[in-house]
Write a protein that holds these residues in place. Structure first.
Motif, PDB file in Angstrom:
ATOM      1  N   UNK A  41      17.336  -0.509  -3.625  1.00  0.00           N
ATOM      2  CA  UNK A  41      16.457  -0.643  -2.462  1.00  0.00           C
ATOM      3  C   UNK A  41      15.263   0.281  -2.616  1.00  0.00           C
ATOM      4  N   UNK A  42      14.195  -0.078  -1.930  1.00  0.00           N
ATOM      5  CA  UNK A  42      13.005   0.756  -1.943  1.00  0.00           C
ATOM      6  C   UNK A  42      13.278   1.975  -1.077  1.00  0.00           C
ATOM      7  N   UNK A  43      13.160   3.145  -1.668  1.00  0.00           N
ATOM      8  CA  UNK A  43      13.346   4.382  -0.917  1.00  0.00           C
ATOM      9  C   UNK A  43      12.026   4.796  -0.284  1.00  0.00           C
ATOM     10  N   UNK A  44      10.921   4.643  -1.048  1.00  0.00           N
ATOM     11  CA  UNK A  44       9.609   4.987  -0.504  1.00  0.00           C
ATOM     12  C   UNK A  44       8.508   4.350  -1.327  1.00  0.00           C
ATOM     13  N   UNK A  45       7.379   4.159  -0.680  1.00  0.00           N
ATOM     14  CA  UNK A  45       6.176   3.663  -1.335  1.00  0.00           C
ATOM     15  C   UNK A  45       5.063   4.628  -0.956  1.00  0.00           C
ATOM     16  N   UNK A  46       4.478   5.257  -1.960  1.00  0.00           N
ATOM     17  CA  UNK A  46       3.427   6.240  -1.701  1.00  0.00           C
ATOM     18  C   UNK A  46       2.266   5.971  -2.643  1.00  0.00           C
ATOM     19  N   UNK A  47       1.129   5.589  -2.090  1.00  0.00           N
ATOM     20  CA  UNK A  47      -0.050   5.348  -2.917  1.00  0.00           C
ATOM     21  C   UNK A  47       0.222   4.304  -3.976  1.00  0.00           C
ATOM     22  N   UNK A  48       0.238   4.734  -5.238  1.00  0.00           N
ATOM     23  CA  UNK A  48       0.474   3.784  -6.321  1.00  0.00           C
ATOM     24  C   UNK A  48       1.836   3.989  -6.987  1.00  0.00           C
ATOM     25  N   UNK A  49       2.805   4.510  -6.235  1.00  0.00           N
ATOM     26  CA  UNK A  49       4.160   4.670  -6.779  1.00  0.00           C
ATOM     27  C   UNK A  49       5.191   4.060  -5.832  1.00  0.00           C
ATOM     28  N   UNK A  50       6.288   3.648  -6.434  1.00  0.00           N
ATOM     29  CA  UNK A  50       7.421   3.126  -5.665  1.00  0.00           C
ATOM     30  C   UNK A  50       8.666   3.860  -6.155  1.00  0.00           C
ATOM     31  N   UNK A  61       8.443   4.603 -10.056  1.00  0.00           N
ATOM     32  CA  UNK A  61       7.634   3.814 -10.977  1.00  0.00           C
ATOM     33  C   UNK A  61       6.181   3.818 -10.513  1.00  0.00           C
ATOM     34  N   UNK A  62       5.271   3.783 -11.468  1.00  0.00           N
ATOM     35  CA  UNK A  62       3.847   3.709 -11.163  1.00  0.00           C
ATOM     36  C   UNK A  62       3.468   2.235 -11.028  1.00  0.00           C
ATOM     37  N   UNK A  63       2.708   1.928  -9.979  1.00  0.00           N
ATOM     38  CA  UNK A  63       2.209   0.576  -9.760  1.00  0.00           C
ATOM     39  C   UNK A  63       0.757   0.560 -10.229  1.00  0.00           C
ATOM     40  N   UNK A  64       0.436  -0.353 -11.139  1.00  0.00           N
ATOM     41  CA  UNK A  64      -0.929  -0.453 -11.653  1.00  0.00           C
ATOM     42  C   UNK A  64      -1.584  -1.718 -11.124  1.00  0.00           C
ATOM     43  N   UNK A  65      -2.848  -1.919 -11.489  1.00  0.00           N
ATOM     44  CA  UNK A  65      -3.559  -3.132 -11.081  1.00  0.00           C
ATOM     45  C   UNK A  65      -2.951  -4.368 -11.731  1.00  0.00           C
ATOM     46  N   UNK A  66      -2.153  -4.164 -12.790  1.00  0.00           N
ATOM     47  CA  UNK A  66      -1.550  -5.295 -13.500  1.00  0.00           C
ATOM     48  C   UNK A  66      -0.123  -5.595 -13.031  1.00  0.00           C
ATOM     49  N   UNK A  67       0.411  -4.776 -12.143  1.00  0.00           N
ATOM     50  CA  UNK A  67       1.769  -4.994 -11.640  1.00  0.00           C
ATOM     51  C   UNK A  67       1.798  -6.233 -10.748  1.00  0.00           C
ATOM     52  N   UNK A  68       2.701  -7.146 -11.076  1.00  0.00           N
ATOM     53  CA  UNK A  68       2.875  -8.361 -10.261  1.00  0.00           C
ATOM     54  C   UNK A  68       3.855  -8.023  -9.136  1.00  0.00           C
ATOM     55  N   UNK A  69       3.429  -8.226  -7.897  1.00  0.00           N
ATOM     56  CA  UNK A  69       4.272  -7.895  -6.742  1.00  0.00           C
ATOM     57  C   UNK A  69       4.583  -9.169  -5.967  1.00  0.00           C
ATOM     58  N   UNK A  75       3.434 -13.973  -3.428  1.00  0.00           N
ATOM     59  CA  UNK A  75       2.588 -12.907  -3.957  1.00  0.00           C
ATOM     60  C   UNK A  75       2.291 -11.924  -2.832  1.00  0.00           C
ATOM     61  N   UNK A  76       2.281 -10.647  -3.158  1.00  0.00           N
ATOM     62  CA  UNK A  76       2.087  -9.632  -2.122  1.00  0.00           C
ATOM     63  C   UNK A  76       1.312  -8.457  -2.699  1.00  0.00           C
ATOM     64  N   UNK A  77       1.030  -7.498  -1.819  1.00  0.00           N
ATOM     65  CA  UNK A  77       0.321  -6.281  -2.193  1.00  0.00           C
ATOM     66  C   UNK A  77       1.254  -5.088  -2.020  1.00  0.00           C
ATOM     67  N   UNK A  78       0.836  -3.948  -2.524  1.00  0.00           N
ATOM     68  CA  UNK A  78       1.630  -2.726  -2.404  1.00  0.00           C
ATOM     69  C   UNK A  78       1.964  -2.452  -0.938  1.00  0.00           C
ATOM     70  N   UNK A  79       1.025  -2.719  -0.049  1.00  0.00           N
ATOM     71  CA  UNK A  79       1.221  -2.450   1.379  1.00  0.00           C
ATOM     72  C   UNK A  79       2.367  -3.266   1.969  1.00  0.00           C
ATOM     73  N   UNK A  80       2.736  -4.382   1.318  1.00  0.00           N
ATOM     74  CA  UNK A  80       3.819  -5.231   1.824  1.00  0.00           C
ATOM     75  C   UNK A  80       5.199  -4.705   1.438  1.00  0.00           C
TER      76      UNK A  80
END
Length: 115
Positions: A41-50, A61-69, A75-80
């Motif tokens: 499960x997702x424990x936290x999402x902060x900026x560009x990390x999950x 993990x680091x989320x980059x512009x190339x990460x498929x979410x 399709x979603x964004x980091x904010x989702x």
């Protein structure tokens, strides 16, 4: 003829003695249920990390512009991405970067958007 009947009788008797009784008064062993699998499960999402927690471990993990979410197949964004969602993270060559994140569900105790 008598020899054949005697042979059959002895054979049946030997099979009956060799086979354990089906309804013997044996004590049943208590079966313990296998441990339930806890999906990551997702424990936290902060900026560009999950940060993902699974059982007793957590990985970030680091989320980059190339990460498929994807969230719930869309399709979603980091904010989702929300803490409490079930998640599957695929890594690429760099084990610290997420190449794909598939999240499902609503966070535990999460509020759905009201229209």
């Amino acid at each position: 003829m008598m020899d054949r009947a005697l042979f059959i009788a002895i054979s049946v008797l030997l099979v009956a003695l060799a086979t354990p009784p089906a309804f013997a008064g044996s004590k049943k062993k208590k079966t313990t249920a296998p441990p339930l699998y806890q999906a990551p499960v997702i424990a936290s999402v902060t900026g560009n990390t999950i940060t993902v927690s699974e059982e007793k471990t957590a990985r970030t993990f680091i989320i980059t512009q190339f990460t498929e979410i994807n969230v719930n197949g869309q399709r979603a964004a980091v904010a989702d991405l929300k803490p409490g969602m079930t998640v599957s993270v695929t890594i690429g060559v760099d084990p610290t970067r997420a190449s794909r994140i598939n999240a499902t569900g609503v966070p535990v105790g999460g509020n759905r958007k009201k229209n």
